[in-house]
Design a protein around this motif. Structure first.
Motif, PDB file in Angstrom:
ATOM      1  N   LEU A 193      33.972  48.105  45.886  1.00 28.73           N
ATOM      2  CA  LEU A 193      34.275  47.070  44.901  1.00 28.73           C
ATOM      3  C   LEU A 193      35.094  47.715  43.797  1.00 28.73           C
ATOM      4  O   LEU A 193      34.848  48.858  43.427  1.00 28.73           O
ATOM      5  CB  LEU A 193      32.961  46.514  44.330  1.00 28.73           C
ATOM      6  N   GLY A 194      36.086  46.969  43.257  1.00 30.33           N
ATOM      7  CA  GLY A 194      36.872  47.579  42.203  1.00 30.33           C
ATOM      8  C   GLY A 194      37.866  46.660  41.540  1.00 30.33           C
ATOM      9  O   GLY A 194      37.872  45.445  41.736  1.00 30.33           O
ATOM     10  N   TYR A 195      38.749  47.290  40.765  1.00 26.69           N
ATOM     11  CA  TYR A 195      39.791  46.635  39.972  1.00 26.69           C
ATOM     12  C   TYR A 195      41.148  47.075  40.499  1.00 26.69           C
ATOM     13  O   TYR A 195      41.337  48.246  40.856  1.00 26.69           O
ATOM     14  CB  TYR A 195      39.644  47.022  38.495  1.00 26.69           C
ATOM     15  N   GLU A 196      42.116  46.131  40.518  1.00 28.44           N
ATOM     16  CA  GLU A 196      43.479  46.449  40.951  1.00 28.44           C
ATOM     17  C   GLU A 196      44.473  45.970  39.899  1.00 28.44           C
ATOM     18  O   GLU A 196      44.379  44.839  39.429  1.00 28.44           O
ATOM     19  CB  GLU A 196      43.785  45.757  42.282  1.00 28.44           C
ATOM     20  N   TYR A 197      45.411  46.840  39.562  1.00 27.81           N
ATOM     21  CA  TYR A 197      46.533  46.469  38.703  1.00 27.81           C
ATOM     22  C   TYR A 197      47.793  46.545  39.555  1.00 27.81           C
ATOM     23  O   TYR A 197      48.022  47.541  40.242  1.00 27.81           O
ATOM     24  CB  TYR A 197      46.662  47.409  37.504  1.00 27.81           C
ATOM     25  N   GLN A 200      51.007  49.913  42.232  1.00 28.80           N
ATOM     26  CA  GLN A 200      49.732  49.304  42.587  1.00 28.80           C
ATOM     27  C   GLN A 200      48.656  50.362  42.403  1.00 28.80           C
ATOM     28  O   GLN A 200      48.658  51.384  43.090  1.00 28.80           O
ATOM     29  CB  GLN A 200      49.748  48.804  44.029  1.00 28.80           C
ATOM     30  N   LEU A 201      47.738  50.109  41.470  1.00 29.89           N
ATOM     31  CA  LEU A 201      46.642  51.035  41.197  1.00 29.89           C
ATOM     32  C   LEU A 201      45.332  50.351  41.564  1.00 29.89           C
ATOM     33  O   LEU A 201      45.087  49.218  41.143  1.00 29.89           O
ATOM     34  CB  LEU A 201      46.603  51.411  39.712  1.00 29.89           C
ATOM     35  N   ARG A 202      44.522  51.030  42.336  1.00 30.34           N
ATOM     36  CA  ARG A 202      43.205  50.512  42.708  1.00 30.34           C
ATOM     37  C   ARG A 202      42.149  51.527  42.292  1.00 30.34           C
ATOM     38  O   ARG A 202      42.195  52.684  42.700  1.00 30.34           O
ATOM     39  CB  ARG A 202      43.097  50.305  44.216  1.00 30.34           C
ATOM     40  N   LEU A 203      41.205  51.071  41.501  1.00 26.53           N
ATOM     41  CA  LEU A 203      40.074  51.886  41.100  1.00 26.53           C
ATOM     42  C   LEU A 203      38.823  51.181  41.601  1.00 26.53           C
ATOM     43  O   LEU A 203      38.705  49.956  41.470  1.00 26.53           O
ATOM     44  CB  LEU A 203      40.014  52.026  39.582  1.00 26.53           C
TER      45      LEU A 203
END
Length: 126
Positions: A23-27, A10-13
Motif C-alpha cells: 500500500l502506498g502513495y504515488e506522485y 513517477q514516484l511510488r512510496l
C-alpha cells in the motif's frame, strides 16, 4: 521532428505487508516544453494517488498481481481510478506467457473518459 521535449516523473512510496500486500502513495508528473495539436502534450500535469497491490500467487510457475489506485488531478479537479490484474505463467523452462488487464478513468484536454486495456506477451528464452 518538431523539436519538442518532455519530462515524466513517477514516484511510488509504499509499505509491503506480509510479502503479499503493499500500500502506498504515488506522485506523477508529466510536462512538455511546447503544446502540440498533433498529440497530447500537457504542461505541468500532475496527480496524487493512493495505490494497493495484492499478490495471491507467487511460486516457481506463476506470479499474479491484482491492484489499483485512486487519485486526484488538481489541475483538472478530477478523480482518477484504475484496477488491474497481471499474470506471468512459466509454461516451461524456456517459454513464459504474460498477460495484463486494466480498467481506468482519467482526463486529457478537459475531457474525462474510461478505458480498458489488455496486453498479452510470450517469451521464448534460448
Amino acid at each position: 521532428s518538431d523539436d519538442n521535449s518532455s519530462n515524466r516523473l513517477q514516484l511510488r512510496l509504499g509499505k509491503i505487508f506480509k510479502k503479499t500486500f503493499s500500500l502506498g502513495y504515488e506522485y506523477y508528473y508529466y510536462n512538455f516544453k511546447d503544446q502540440s495539436h498533433l498529440y497530447w502534450s500537457p504542461q505541468n500535469f500532475d496527480s496524487h494517488s493512493l495505490w494497493a497491490d495484492w499478490i495471491p500467487v507467487d511460486d516457481d510457475e506463476a506470479y499474479t498481481i491484482i491492484g489499483g489506485k485512486v487519485g486526484y488531478l488538481p489541475s483538472e479537479e478530477f478523480i482518477i481510478r484504475e484496477v488491474y490484474g497481471s499474470v506471468i505463467y512459466k509454461v516451461s523452462e524456456v517459454f513464459t506467457v504474460q498477460g495484463r488487464l486494466a480498467f481506468s478513468t482519467t482526463i486529457q484536454s478537459e475531457k474525462g473518459y474510461s478505458s480498458t486495456s489488455f496486453g498479452l506477451a510470450a517469451f521464448w528464452n534460448l
